[in-house]
Design a protein around this motif. Structure first.
Motif, PDB file in Angstrom:
ATOM      1  N   PRO A  16       0.644  -1.206  -0.127  1.00 18.42           N
ATOM      2  CA  PRO A  16       0.125   0.004   0.035  1.00 18.42           C
ATOM      3  C   PRO A  16       1.031   1.241   0.043  1.00 18.42           C
ATOM      4  CG  PRO A  16       0.049  -0.850   2.126  1.00 18.42           C
ATOM      5  CD  PRO A  16       0.988  -1.797   1.339  1.00 18.42           C
ATOM      6  N   ASN A  17       0.203   2.562  -0.392  1.00 14.58           N
ATOM      7  CA  ASN A  17       0.918   3.523  -0.210  1.00 14.58           C
ATOM      8  C   ASN A  17       0.797   4.279   1.192  1.00 14.58           C
ATOM      9  OD1 ASN A  17       2.121   6.203  -0.650  1.00 14.58           O
ATOM     10  ND2 ASN A  17       0.826   6.938  -2.167  1.00 14.58           N
ATOM     11  N   LEU A  18       1.757   4.226   1.848  1.00 12.09           N
ATOM     12  CA  LEU A  18       1.405   4.922   3.373  1.00 12.09           C
ATOM     13  C   LEU A  18       2.298   6.039   3.388  1.00 12.09           C
ATOM     14  CD1 LEU A  18       1.764   1.591   5.654  1.00 12.09           C
ATOM     15  CD2 LEU A  18      -0.211   2.674   4.583  1.00 12.09           C
ATOM     16  N   GLU A  19       2.641   6.872   2.670  1.00 10.70           N
ATOM     17  CA  GLU A  19       3.566   7.655   2.607  1.00 10.70           C
ATOM     18  C   GLU A  19       2.829   9.088   2.570  1.00 10.70           C
ATOM     19  OE1 GLU A  19       6.858   7.632   2.777  1.00 10.70           O
ATOM     20  OE2 GLU A  19       6.654   5.740   2.751  1.00 10.70           O
ATOM     21  N   THR A  20       1.747   9.182   1.935  1.00 12.23           N
ATOM     22  CA  THR A  20       0.812  10.357   1.858  1.00 12.23           C
ATOM     23  C   THR A  20      -0.566  10.295   1.777  1.00 12.23           C
ATOM     24  OG1 THR A  20       0.990  10.704  -0.451  1.00 12.23           O
ATOM     25  CG2 THR A  20       2.905  11.521   0.648  1.00 12.23           C
ATOM     26  N   CYS A  21      -1.284  11.274   2.054  1.00 18.82           N
ATOM     27  CA  CYS A  21      -2.650  11.350   1.898  1.00 18.82           C
ATOM     28  C   CYS A  21      -3.144  11.290   0.563  1.00 18.82           C
ATOM     29  CB  CYS A  21      -3.274  12.245   2.764  1.00 18.82           C
ATOM     30  SG  CYS A  21      -5.061  12.533   2.063  1.00 18.82           S
ATOM     31  N   SER A  22      -3.737  10.450  -0.047  1.00 22.44           N
ATOM     32  CA  SER A  22      -4.111  10.242  -1.535  1.00 22.44           C
ATOM     33  C   SER A  22      -4.729  11.527  -2.184  1.00 22.44           C
ATOM     34  CB  SER A  22      -4.566   9.140  -1.679  1.00 22.44           C
ATOM     35  OG  SER A  22      -6.106   8.930  -1.184  1.00 22.44           O
ATOM     36  N   MET A  42      -8.716  -2.012   0.499  1.00 20.03           N
ATOM     37  CA  MET A  42      -8.878  -2.473  -0.806  1.00 20.03           C
ATOM     38  C   MET A  42      -8.254  -1.785  -1.869  1.00 20.03           C
ATOM     39  SD  MET A  42      -9.950  -5.370  -0.126  1.00 20.03           S
ATOM     40  CE  MET A  42     -10.014  -6.194  -1.579  1.00 20.03           C
ATOM     41  N   ASN A  43      -7.929  -0.426  -1.947  1.00 20.69           N
ATOM     42  CA  ASN A  43      -7.343   0.136  -2.692  1.00 20.69           C
ATOM     43  C   ASN A  43      -6.001   0.539  -2.563  1.00 20.69           C
ATOM     44  OD1 ASN A  43      -9.633   0.895  -4.385  1.00 20.69           O
ATOM     45  ND2 ASN A  43     -10.494   2.367  -3.161  1.00 20.69           N
ATOM     46  N   GLY A  44      -5.510   0.230  -1.257  1.00 17.94           N
ATOM     47  CA  GLY A  44      -4.022   0.370  -0.890  1.00 17.94           C
ATOM     48  C   GLY A  44      -3.641   1.795  -0.815  1.00 17.94           C
ATOM     49  N   GLU A  45      -4.358   2.748  -0.399  1.00 14.36           N
ATOM     50  CA  GLU A  45      -4.067   4.213  -0.275  1.00 14.36           C
ATOM     51  C   GLU A  45      -4.413   4.604   1.027  1.00 14.36           C
ATOM     52  OE1 GLU A  45      -5.798   5.854  -3.801  1.00 14.36           O
ATOM     53  OE2 GLU A  45      -7.849   6.184  -2.782  1.00 14.36           O
ATOM     54  N   MET A  46      -3.899   5.941   1.216  1.00 13.98           N
ATOM     55  CA  MET A  46      -4.335   6.365   2.759  1.00 13.98           C
ATOM     56  C   MET A  46      -5.124   7.632   2.490  1.00 13.98           C
ATOM     57  SD  MET A  46      -1.362   6.860   5.685  1.00 13.98           S
ATOM     58  CE  MET A  46      -0.573   7.895   4.844  1.00 13.98           C
ATOM     59  N   GLY A  75      -0.948  12.883  10.511  1.00 12.11           N
ATOM     60  CA  GLY A  75      -2.224  13.501  11.149  1.00 12.11           C
ATOM     61  C   GLY A  75      -2.362  12.728  12.503  1.00 12.11           C
ATOM     62  N   SER A  76      -3.466  13.403  13.343  1.00 11.61           N
ATOM     63  CA  SER A  76      -3.720  12.618  14.458  1.00 11.61           C
ATOM     64  C   SER A  76      -4.250  11.193  14.040  1.00 11.61           C
ATOM     65  CB  SER A  76      -4.885  13.212  15.155  1.00 11.61           C
ATOM     66  OG  SER A  76      -6.119  13.490  14.510  1.00 11.61           O
ATOM     67  N   TYR A  77      -4.887  11.065  13.025  1.00 14.06           N
ATOM     68  CA  TYR A  77      -5.171   9.700  12.385  1.00 14.06           C
ATOM     69  C   TYR A  77      -5.388   9.961  10.979  1.00 14.06           C
ATOM     70  CZ  TYR A  77      -6.504   6.833  16.543  1.00 14.06           C
ATOM     71  OH  TYR A  77      -6.266   6.090  17.799  1.00 14.06           O
ATOM     72  N   MET A  78      -4.629   8.853  10.442  1.00 17.99           N
ATOM     73  CA  MET A  78      -4.842   8.516   8.951  1.00 17.99           C
ATOM     74  C   MET A  78      -5.556   7.395   8.975  1.00 17.99           C
ATOM     75  SD  MET A  78      -2.839  11.113   7.809  1.00 17.99           S
ATOM     76  CE  MET A  78      -2.343  10.871   6.209  1.00 17.99           C
ATOM     77  N   TYR A  79      -6.060   7.041   7.524  1.00 20.27           N
ATOM     78  CA  TYR A  79      -7.178   5.918   7.274  1.00 20.27           C
ATOM     79  C   TYR A  79      -6.607   5.346   6.128  1.00 20.27           C
ATOM     80  CZ  TYR A  79     -10.136   7.859  11.011  1.00 20.27           C
ATOM     81  OH  TYR A  79     -10.547   8.456  11.897  1.00 20.27           O
TER      82      TYR A  79
END
Length: 262
Positions: free
Chosen positions: A148-154, A169-173, A161-165
């Motif tokens: 997945p891409n955990l580097e940046t908000c898509s 299934m799309n492997g993005e944040m 951030g306080s929480y990222m999601y």
């Protein structure tokens, strides 16, 4: 043809009256199916080397589509796994996932190293089991093409951030702000698709841990000590990520869940 391989027994089954059918995970040949003649006999010289979770050196004789064991020696038995029902349950789940993510005649050096390090951690209680399980699940998936891409908000490119999601299934944040904005823009016709989305929340500690698991050398994967809330978030995310991408569950995982509730 005869050859020698190092391998980990990831499956064993009965074959005939006293024989065993083994599935070995090897570094260069991937999964290898081998018949161990007489291995179920108490007098067999192969009794220890053909046990589940055993890592050893195996002499293989191959003729046509058939392969059988002609010699074996034990390198590591991971004996501690067999002393505790919870360790046994978790280790069984680990090798089931390894079987699912590997194939015959496919290089599996990194997956073998990951499996061996994980079994060692389980056998020796190196870290809390929920952490061992989560680290294995997430690294195994990222190694198998589910990175997945955990580097940046898509949406906005924010890195934390306080929480990222994690959109499983799309492997993005997505960050909390963008997730809220995007969801508000959904039309009524898209509600069914929106509801089917699987989002896994990651606090700052869990996100940092997930990024570490992706990039760390295999031998250093468990070289961190996260807080309990981080382990909880990481465990929820990693299991969800694995099960939904593989589109199946595991009876060994159900067994592990049951014994941890005892």
């Amino acid at each position: 043809m005869q050859y020698t391989v190092d391998g980990l027994v990831i499956r064993e089954s009965e074959a005939g009256e006293n024989d065993k059918r083994l599935i070995l995970l090897t570094p260069d040949r991937g999964r290898l199916s081998v018949l161990a003649k007489g291995a179920r006999s108490l007098k067999s010289k192969y009794m220890n080397s053909t046990a589940l979770f055993t890592y050893g050196n195996y002499e293989i004789t191959e003729r046509g589509e058939h392969a059988w064991l002609s010699g074996a020696s034990v390198t590591e038995s991971f004996y501690g796994i067999r002393n505790d029902i919870e360790r046994l349950a978790l280790a069984s789940y680990i090798v089931d996932v390894v079987y699912e993510l590997t194939g015959e005649s496919e290089e599996a050096c990194d997956m073998l190293r990951l499996a061996l390090n994980t079994l060692f951690a389980i056998a020796n209680d190196y870290k809390p089991r929920p952490l061992i399980k989560a680290v294995f699940e997430f690294r195994a998936m990222t190694m198998s093409g589910y990175l997945p891409n955990l580097e940046t908000c898509s949406v906005c490119g924010r890195t934390r951030g306080s929480y990222m999601y994690l959109d499983v299934m799309n492997g993005e944040m997505k960050c909390a702000e963008c997730l809220h904005t995007v969801e508000l823009k959904k039309t009524a016709a898209e509600d069914e698709i929106r509801d089917a989305r699987i989002l896994s929340p990651l606090g700052g500690g869990a996100l940092a841990a997930a990024r570490y698991i992706i990039e760390a050398p295999i031998e250093r994967l468990l070289s961190f000590n996260p807080e309990e809330i981080t382990v909880s978030e990481l465990a929820r995310m990693s299991e969800t990520y694995l099960l939904h991408h593989l589109e199946r569950s595991f009876s060994s995982l159900d067994f592990y869940r049951n014994v941890t509730k005892m």
